[in-house]
Write a protein that holds these residues in place. Structure first.
Motif, PDB file in Angstrom:
ATOM      1  N   PRO A  95      42.110  29.539  39.852  1.00 23.79           N
ATOM      2  CA  PRO A  95      43.337  29.955  41.197  1.00 23.79           C
ATOM      3  C   PRO A  95      42.627  31.029  41.590  1.00 23.79           C
ATOM      4  O   PRO A  95      41.805  30.860  42.712  1.00 23.79           O
ATOM      5  CB  PRO A  95      44.622  30.700  41.263  1.00 23.79           C
ATOM      6  CG  PRO A  95      44.505  30.731  39.428  1.00 23.79           C
ATOM      7  CD  PRO A  95      43.558  30.088  38.553  1.00 23.79           C
ATOM      8  N   MET A 119      51.915  29.537  43.438  1.00 22.35           N
ATOM      9  CA  MET A 119      51.351  28.352  44.308  1.00 22.35           C
ATOM     10  C   MET A 119      50.282  30.107  45.716  1.00 22.35           C
ATOM     11  O   MET A 119      50.556  29.253  46.312  1.00 22.35           O
ATOM     12  CB  MET A 119      52.262  27.784  45.017  1.00 22.35           C
ATOM     13  CG  MET A 119      52.683  26.953  43.729  1.00 22.35           C
ATOM     14  SD  MET A 119      51.086  25.776  42.927  1.00 22.35           S
ATOM     15  CE  MET A 119      51.064  24.815  44.965  1.00 22.35           C
ATOM     16  N   SER A 144      47.878  26.415  38.813  1.00 25.50           N
ATOM     17  CA  SER A 144      46.864  25.675  39.184  1.00 25.50           C
ATOM     18  C   SER A 144      46.244  25.027  38.913  1.00 25.50           C
ATOM     19  O   SER A 144      45.140  23.786  38.833  1.00 25.50           O
ATOM     20  CB  SER A 144      45.651  26.870  40.097  1.00 25.50           C
ATOM     21  OG  SER A 144      44.696  26.426  40.216  1.00 25.50           O
ATOM     22  N   PHE A 188      39.178  27.319  48.574  1.00 20.53           N
ATOM     23  CA  PHE A 188      39.621  27.457  47.069  1.00 20.53           C
ATOM     24  C   PHE A 188      38.766  27.207  46.069  1.00 20.53           C
ATOM     25  O   PHE A 188      38.188  26.456  46.196  1.00 20.53           O
ATOM     26  CB  PHE A 188      40.845  26.575  47.327  1.00 20.53           C
ATOM     27  CG  PHE A 188      41.651  26.726  45.840  1.00 20.53           C
ATOM     28  CD1 PHE A 188      42.655  27.231  45.377  1.00 20.53           C
ATOM     29  CD2 PHE A 188      41.705  25.650  44.437  1.00 20.53           C
ATOM     30  CE1 PHE A 188      43.443  27.715  44.389  1.00 20.53           C
ATOM     31  CE2 PHE A 188      42.088  25.909  43.614  1.00 20.53           C
ATOM     32  CZ  PHE A 188      43.632  26.309  43.603  1.00 20.53           C
ATOM     33  N   PRO A 189      38.741  27.300  45.119  1.00 18.21           N
ATOM     34  CA  PRO A 189      39.424  29.051  44.389  1.00 18.21           C
ATOM     35  C   PRO A 189      38.794  30.196  45.291  1.00 18.21           C
ATOM     36  O   PRO A 189      37.758  30.954  45.743  1.00 18.21           O
ATOM     37  CB  PRO A 189      39.529  29.193  42.998  1.00 18.21           C
ATOM     38  CG  PRO A 189      37.664  28.614  42.783  1.00 18.21           C
ATOM     39  CD  PRO A 189      37.588  27.698  44.205  1.00 18.21           C
ATOM     40  N   TRP A 206      47.138  24.958  52.417  1.00 17.91           N
ATOM     41  CA  TRP A 206      46.658  23.846  51.365  1.00 17.91           C
ATOM     42  C   TRP A 206      47.445  22.643  52.234  1.00 17.91           C
ATOM     43  O   TRP A 206      47.059  22.078  52.292  1.00 17.91           O
ATOM     44  CB  TRP A 206      47.484  24.227  49.651  1.00 17.91           C
ATOM     45  CG  TRP A 206      47.717  22.642  49.288  1.00 17.91           C
ATOM     46  CD1 TRP A 206      46.587  21.686  49.184  1.00 17.91           C
ATOM     47  CD2 TRP A 206      48.153  22.442  48.446  1.00 17.91           C
ATOM     48  NE1 TRP A 206      47.061  20.719  48.170  1.00 17.91           N
ATOM     49  CE2 TRP A 206      48.241  20.966  47.862  1.00 17.91           C
ATOM     50  CE3 TRP A 206      49.739  23.641  48.371  1.00 17.91           C
ATOM     51  CZ2 TRP A 206      49.194  20.629  47.434  1.00 17.91           C
ATOM     52  CZ3 TRP A 206      50.514  22.460  47.475  1.00 17.91           C
ATOM     53  CH2 TRP A 206      50.618  21.246  46.971  1.00 17.91           C
ATOM     54  N   GLN A 237      47.393  28.909  47.064  1.00 11.98           N
ATOM     55  CA  GLN A 237      47.676  27.584  48.265  1.00 11.98           C
ATOM     56  C   GLN A 237      48.385  28.048  49.289  1.00 11.98           C
ATOM     57  O   GLN A 237      48.305  26.949  49.810  1.00 11.98           O
ATOM     58  CB  GLN A 237      48.201  26.625  47.002  1.00 11.98           C
ATOM     59  CG  GLN A 237      47.417  25.684  45.988  1.00 11.98           C
ATOM     60  CD  GLN A 237      47.541  26.770  44.732  1.00 11.98           C
ATOM     61  OE1 GLN A 237      48.423  27.962  44.777  1.00 11.98           O
ATOM     62  NE2 GLN A 237      46.676  26.435  43.922  1.00 11.98           N
ATOM     63  N   THR A 296      50.543  31.143  37.659  1.00 10.55           N
ATOM     64  CA  THR A 296      49.503  30.763  38.554  1.00 10.55           C
ATOM     65  C   THR A 296      48.330  29.681  38.184  1.00 10.55           C
ATOM     66  O   THR A 296      47.536  29.348  38.863  1.00 10.55           O
ATOM     67  CB  THR A 296      48.961  32.062  39.662  1.00 10.55           C
ATOM     68  OG1 THR A 296      49.654  32.527  40.010  1.00 10.55           O
ATOM     69  CG2 THR A 296      47.704  31.930  40.611  1.00 10.55           C
TER      70      THR A 296
END
Length: 185
Positions: free
Chosen positions: A166, A116, A158, A135-136, A124, A119, A154
């Motif tokens: 991601p 993560m 995502s 994001f991404p 996030w 994020q 990842t």
């Protein structure tokens, strides 16, 4: 060696192999041939991701079990993060109304948190507008030895959480070597 069968937590990955390969193709790989390594790993994956670990350190799995009926008790989202070994549920068991619980003493696999990282880096939960704008992410630099873990997980997380890639690009390098020519990780 003695094998002891215990209950574990898993994320279903096998059902998403085709989608994960599609996600990998949306990312520009530098050099491109490492995408094939990612695809080979994904195609040949033969098990779901066991995310629980029996260690003394790590991010606790925020779960309790009802002592009377064995129901799984989850915290409210607003109460996260929670260490179930030092905090108890605020409500009674939904099934039997008991107030006696046992904590899950396992911790998450380390890749649960590091998968993560886009994020987390983009805040996030703390700053949704900043996150949505960035994001991404543009680039993930990493070594080739963790395509099967850091890159794969990842991309998986995502996809499962956001149905997005991601990062737009991934740059795969090699190891930094020590004075004896051994890889430093």
């Amino acid at each position: 060696i003695e094998f002891i069968v215990t209950k574990q937590w898993f994320i279903k990955t096998l059902a998403f192999k085709k989608k994960l390969i599609e996600q990998g193709k949306k990312i520009k790989w530098h050099p491109d041939f490492y995408r094939i390594r990612y695809e080979d790993w994904t195609k040949n994956l033969g098990w779901d991701w066991c995310i629980s670990r029996q260690r003394f350190y790590g991010v606790p799995i925020p779960v309790w079990y009802c002592d009377k009926c064995s129901s799984i008790i989850l915290p409210d989202k607003k109460d996260l993060p929670v260490d179930p070994t030092s905090t108890y549920p605020k409500n009674k068991c939904n099934k039997c109304k008991s107030t006696e619980f046992s904590p899950d003493e396992d911790v998450f696999d380390t890749w649960m948190t590091s998968s993560m990282s886009p994020q987390i880096a983009l805040r996030w939960q703390e700053n949704p507008s900043f996150y949505n704008h960035n994001f991404p992410m543009s680039l993930r630099p990493q070594s080739h030895d963790i395509i099967r873990t850091w890159a794969f997980y990842t991309i998986l997380k995502s996809y499962l959480h956001f149905n997005k890639i991601p990062w737009k690009d991934i740059a795969i390098g090699t190891f930094v070597l020590d004075s004896q020519g051994r890889g430093m990780h």
